[in-house]
Design a protein around this motif. Structure first.
Motif, mmCIF file in Angstrom:
data_model
loop_
_atom_site.group_PDB
_atom_site.id
_atom_site.type_symbol
_atom_site.label_atom_id
_atom_site.label_comp_id
_atom_site.label_asym_id
_atom_site.label_seq_id
_atom_site.Cartn_x
_atom_site.Cartn_y
_atom_site.Cartn_z
ATOM 1 N N VAL A 115 15.191 42.104 -0.003
ATOM 2 C CA VAL A 115 14.277 41.356 -0.875
ATOM 3 C C VAL A 115 12.980 40.992 -0.160
ATOM 4 O O VAL A 115 11.880 41.188 -0.683
ATOM 5 N N TRP A 116 13.090 40.462 1.042
ATOM 6 C CA TRP A 116 11.969 39.831 1.743
ATOM 7 C C TRP A 116 10.801 40.777 1.963
ATOM 8 O O TRP A 116 9.646 40.384 1.913
ATOM 9 N N MET A 117 11.067 42.058 2.197
ATOM 10 C CA MET A 117 9.992 43.009 2.496
ATOM 11 C C MET A 117 9.194 43.394 1.253
ATOM 12 O O MET A 117 8.190 44.101 1.342
ATOM 13 N N HIS A 118 9.609 42.901 0.074
ATOM 14 C CA HIS A 118 8.816 43.128 -1.141
ATOM 15 C C HIS A 118 7.684 42.104 -1.279
ATOM 16 O O HIS A 118 6.835 42.252 -2.160
ATOM 17 N N LEU A 119 7.683 41.078 -0.440
ATOM 18 C CA LEU A 119 6.667 40.025 -0.513
ATOM 19 C C LEU A 119 5.550 40.302 0.482
ATOM 20 O O LEU A 119 5.805 40.712 1.620
ATOM 21 N N ASP A 120 4.304 40.032 0.073
ATOM 22 C CA ASP A 120 3.197 40.209 1.011
ATOM 23 C C ASP A 120 3.133 39.025 1.971
ATOM 24 O O ASP A 120 3.948 38.083 1.879
ATOM 25 N N GLU A 121 2.189 39.040 2.895
ATOM 26 C CA GLU A 121 2.154 38.026 3.956
ATOM 27 C C GLU A 121 2.040 36.607 3.402
ATOM 28 O O GLU A 121 2.763 35.706 3.826
ATOM 29 N N LEU A 145 16.418 43.295 6.071
ATOM 30 C CA LEU A 145 15.056 43.829 5.985
ATOM 31 C C LEU A 145 15.077 45.345 6.116
ATOM 32 O O LEU A 145 15.644 45.888 7.065
ATOM 33 N N ARG A 146 14.422 46.026 5.207
ATOM 34 C CA ARG A 146 14.391 47.484 5.196
ATOM 35 C C ARG A 146 13.185 48.000 5.971
ATOM 36 O O ARG A 146 12.078 47.482 5.843
ATOM 37 N N HIS A 147 13.383 49.050 6.771
ATOM 38 C CA HIS A 147 12.306 49.728 7.500
ATOM 39 C C HIS A 147 12.353 51.216 7.167
ATOM 40 O O HIS A 147 13.419 51.837 7.214
ATOM 41 N N GLY A 148 11.209 51.767 6.845
ATOM 42 C CA GLY A 148 11.179 53.195 6.544
ATOM 43 C C GLY A 148 10.222 53.504 5.416
ATOM 44 O O GLY A 148 9.475 52.633 4.949
ATOM 45 N N VAL A 159 7.941 44.562 7.473
ATOM 46 C CA VAL A 159 8.260 43.195 7.885
ATOM 47 C C VAL A 159 9.308 43.237 8.993
ATOM 48 O O VAL A 159 10.372 43.836 8.817
ATOM 49 N N SER A 160 9.021 42.604 10.100
ATOM 50 C CA SER A 160 9.948 42.609 11.232
ATOM 51 C C SER A 160 10.806 41.343 11.259
ATOM 52 O O SER A 160 10.460 40.310 10.670
ATOM 53 N N GLY A 161 11.907 41.449 11.971
ATOM 54 C CA GLY A 161 12.736 40.280 12.188
ATOM 55 C C GLY A 161 12.014 39.228 13.004
ATOM 56 O O GLY A 161 12.174 38.028 12.776
ATOM 57 N N VAL A 193 15.671 55.646 7.161
ATOM 58 C CA VAL A 193 15.644 54.211 6.882
ATOM 59 C C VAL A 193 16.566 53.471 7.851
ATOM 60 O O VAL A 193 17.691 53.912 8.127
ATOM 61 N N THR A 194 16.076 52.357 8.380
ATOM 62 C CA THR A 194 16.896 51.462 9.200
ATOM 63 C C THR A 194 16.767 50.053 8.641
ATOM 64 O O THR A 194 15.896 49.766 7.808
ATOM 65 N N TRP A 195 17.646 49.164 9.119
ATOM 66 C CA TRP A 195 17.689 47.800 8.594
ATOM 67 C C TRP A 195 17.761 46.791 9.731
ATOM 68 O O TRP A 195 18.399 47.051 10.752
ATOM 69 N N THR A 196 17.130 45.652 9.518
ATOM 70 C CA THR A 196 17.293 44.506 10.413
ATOM 71 C C THR A 196 18.080 43.439 9.688
ATOM 72 O O THR A 196 17.776 43.095 8.541
ATOM 73 N N ARG A 197 19.092 42.934 10.355
ATOM 74 C CA ARG A 197 19.891 41.827 9.829
ATOM 75 C C ARG A 197 19.523 40.589 10.641
ATOM 76 O O ARG A 197 19.659 40.557 11.862
ATOM 77 N N LEU A 198 19.030 39.565 9.961
ATOM 78 C CA LEU A 198 18.572 38.350 10.627
ATOM 79 C C LEU A 198 19.230 37.150 9.979
ATOM 80 O O LEU A 198 19.249 37.028 8.748
ATOM 81 N N VAL A 199 19.768 36.254 10.792
ATOM 82 C CA VAL A 199 20.375 35.034 10.279
ATOM 83 C C VAL A 199 19.686 33.845 10.925
ATOM 84 O O VAL A 199 19.623 33.743 12.154
#
Length: 210
Positions: A115-121, A145-148, A159-161, A193-199
């Motif tokens: 979801v988060w990477m759909h939002l702009d800064e 977070l999706r990367h790719g 968007v990075s972790g 595509v790679t993913w970041t998991r952040l808690v």
């Protein structure tokens, strides 16, 4: 030129997404963070609930779930697909969450899966403040977070972790877990595509006298 909505492309692909998302289980998708999920019945907020797969899993585990999905073409069939009374469905969206912000509810777990990477800064800055207000003391907020490459018709940002963790710090939200991993679906694997998991976590309240 008109800016795309954060959920651009999802309505048009709703039927296909229902099939694709339900092809993977809750446990498969969230295996890296299963050990961080609440064990006792809790208040769960899922933002961008999609097909309701995860909301239904939380409900089966005994949690009370608020499932927020802005795309009606996903939300309506998902309500029929997972008709659990422990799930409340709401049509709302980040960054403002205009419907939720008028409530006094706070949550023990907040999930943002892809979801988060759909939002702009600017939206991410606003949204983090909203998340901080919705998080109960001791709550965890889990980002995926999706990367790719960006799929056709979608609105997506790199968007990075690290950036997400930095946005959380001024609100007293601390990073407790972060990992990067590959994709589950064959199509995303081929696309790189790679993913970041952040808690991130909100501290518990300190008892008086401590």
């Amino acid at each position: 030129m008109k800016t795309k909505a954060s959920n651009a492309g999802y309505a048009q692909e709703a039927e296909d997404l229902l099939r694709r998302y339900e092809a993977f289980s809750f446990e498969e998708v969230h295996e890296p963070v299963l050990h961080l999920l609440p064990e006792k019945p809790s208040r769960v907020l899922e933002l961008g609930a999609g097909t309701g797969r995860d909301a239904a899993a939380f409900a089966r585990l005994g949690h009370k779930v608020t499932a927020v999905e802005p795309t009606a073409e996903l939300r309506m069939p998902s309500m029929s697909l997972h008709p659990d009374p422990a799930i409340e469905w709401i049509g709302d969206s980040l960054p403002s969450l205009a419907t939720l912000k008028h409530r006094s509810a706070v949550y023990d777990l907040i999930m943002l899966t892809a979801v988060w990477m759909h939002l702009d800064e600017a939206e991410r800055k606003e949204g983090m403040g909203v998340l901080a207000r919705l998080a109960a003391p001791g709550a965890k907020i889990i980002f995926l977070l999706r990367h790719g490459p960006v799929p056709d018709g979608r609105r997506m940002f790199n968007v990075s972790g690290e950036e997400t963790a930095a946005l959380a710090e001024p609100y007293g939200l601390n990073t407790i877990f972060s990992t990067r991993h590959g994709a589950l679906s064959e199509a995303n694997q081929k696309a790189g595509v790679t993913w970041t998991r952040l808690v991130i976590a909100k501290p518990e309240l300190t008892p008086p006298g401590k």
